[in-house]
Design a protein around this motif. Structure first.
Motif, mmCIF file in Angstrom:
data_model
loop_
_atom_site.group_PDB
_atom_site.id
_atom_site.type_symbol
_atom_site.label_atom_id
_atom_site.label_comp_id
_atom_site.label_asym_id
_atom_site.label_seq_id
_atom_site.Cartn_x
_atom_site.Cartn_y
_atom_site.Cartn_z
ATOM 1 N N SER A 71 2.975 -6.716 -8.095
ATOM 2 C CA SER A 71 3.877 -5.633 -7.710
ATOM 3 C C SER A 71 4.961 -5.395 -8.761
ATOM 4 O O SER A 71 5.309 -4.251 -9.058
ATOM 5 C CB SER A 71 4.516 -5.955 -6.353
ATOM 6 N N ALA A 75 5.559 -2.124 -10.898
ATOM 7 C CA ALA A 75 6.877 -1.474 -10.897
ATOM 8 C C ALA A 75 7.373 -1.193 -12.311
ATOM 9 O O ALA A 75 8.095 -0.209 -12.546
ATOM 10 C CB ALA A 75 7.875 -2.356 -10.151
ATOM 11 N N LEU A 78 6.553 2.244 -13.746
ATOM 12 C CA LEU A 78 7.190 3.432 -13.165
ATOM 13 C C LEU A 78 8.505 3.684 -13.897
ATOM 14 O O LEU A 78 9.395 2.825 -13.907
ATOM 15 C CB LEU A 78 7.442 3.225 -11.667
ATOM 16 N N VAL A 109 2.080 3.501 -4.145
ATOM 17 C CA VAL A 109 3.457 3.829 -4.514
ATOM 18 C C VAL A 109 3.872 5.018 -3.667
ATOM 19 O O VAL A 109 3.162 6.040 -3.616
ATOM 20 C CB VAL A 109 3.588 4.161 -6.015
ATOM 21 N N LEU A 178 11.871 3.978 -4.630
ATOM 22 C CA LEU A 178 10.417 3.924 -4.498
ATOM 23 C C LEU A 178 9.995 2.645 -3.786
ATOM 24 O O LEU A 178 10.663 1.608 -3.897
ATOM 25 C CB LEU A 178 9.737 3.985 -5.870
ATOM 26 N N VAL A 180 6.856 0.083 -3.614
ATOM 27 C CA VAL A 180 5.607 -0.360 -4.236
ATOM 28 C C VAL A 180 4.957 -1.389 -3.303
ATOM 29 O O VAL A 180 5.588 -2.387 -2.940
ATOM 30 C CB VAL A 180 5.868 -0.967 -5.624
#
Length: 318
Positions: A71, A75, A78, A109, A178, A180
């Motif tokens: 994860s 991340a 992004l 996401v 966001l 995730v």
């Protein structure tokens, strides 16, 4: 009590003892073995349950670590651009994550509350308790289920990590929040837990079997003096009242043998007293009977003994 009565009672006691032993009751060695094995069996079962829990915990820790790493790696791909979002996640990386059909890493996401951006939209949401909330940058692990790919309503259990991110900065107007999510099938976790459990229980089971064999041999060795005592008692003639011989025996068995020897000594003493009494009584009766016999012989020689009826009575007395 006469010697014949003592022999009769001893024979009756032996027959009753053999009857009780042959009536289906467990032997002492088997009872001791059961009393030793039952706690071991209970402890083995409890150890198996505890081992499975520990194995599942260790498997969860390993899978959670891999999910957390995946994860955070996702991340990092992004990146905010102005008011938009750049997702640097090439198709080759997606193919690597989903290469193994039996152990695929599923990802999603989204932008709370529920705006889907990328990945597998079927991932279950975090089952947060009332009043709880995800914290920025802290992974939240949970179990869930999602439908399998293909026809039908079958579902698969998955282990999911949810990571809440804030991109840009809290003071910047273009900051974005966001969510995730990365999931992994629970089948491999259960398989790993079973393998750990088998690896733990196989040596433990072998140890239990070896301990059972050692305990059985120890019980047989410990009860060997009791077997010798039984053979001495069962193989005796009814008139054999000699003391039992047990040179090397446990203290408890020596006490039992001593009690039996005391009883045998009392029986021997009683039999000897009866023999002396019978001998004394025979000696005391022998002289009067001899005198009575002499008197009847003398009476038979008298002239008055010519009466047939009187002579017949004297002959009977003689």
């Amino acid at each position: 009590m006469s010697l014949a009565r003592w022999r009769q009672r001893l024979s009756g006691w032996r027959s009753r003892s053999r009857g009780r032993l042959g009536s289906g009751s467990l032997s002492l060695s088997r009872q001791l073995l059961w009393w030793v094995l039952l706690p071991q069996l209970v402890l083995w079962l409890a150890g198996g349950v505890a081992a499975y829990r520990f194995a599942a915990s260790y498997a969860n820790e390993a899978i959670d670590a891999s999910l957390s790493q995946a994860s955070r790696a996702l991340a990092r791909q992004l990146k905010p651009i102005g008011s938009g979002l750049l997702i640097d996640f090439p198709k080759a990386a997606q193919d690597v994550l989903e290469a193994d059909p039996a152990d695929r890493l599923l990802y999603m996401v989204s932008q709370p509350p529920g705006q889907f951006i990328l990945g597998n939209q079927a991932l279950p949401p975090p089952p947060l308790a009332q009043g709880a909330a995800l914290r920025i940058g802290q992974p939240y692990f949970y179990d869930g289920s999602m439908p399998l790919a293909g026809p039908g309503d079958a579902e698969q259990a998955v282990r999911v990590v949810a990571l809440l991110l804030r991109l840009g900065g809290e003071q910047q107007p273009e900051a974005q929040t966001l969510l995730v999510q990365v999931a992994r099938s629970s089948a491999n976790r259960e398989e790993l837990a079973r393998r750990i459990l088998v690896d733990m229980l196989l040596p433990l089971s072998s140890l239990i079997l070896l301990m059972t064999l050692i305990v059985w041999l120890g019980i047989r060795a410990g009860l060997a003096p009791l077997k010798r005592l039984r053979q001495q008692v069962e193989g005796r003639a009814p008139a054999d009242l000699a003391p039992l011989q047990l040179a090397s025996a446990p203290r408890e068995l020596l006490s039992l043998a001593g009690a039996i020897n005391t009883l045998l000594a009392e029986v021997q003493h009683s039999v000897e007293r009866q023999k002396r009494f019978i001998g004394d009584a025979a000696h005391q009766l022998r002289t009067p009977l001899a005198g009575l016999k002499s008197q009847t012989e003398l009476a038979l020689t008298l002239p008055s003994a010519s009466d047939p009826e009187l002579r017949a009575r004297l002959l009977r007395v003689h």
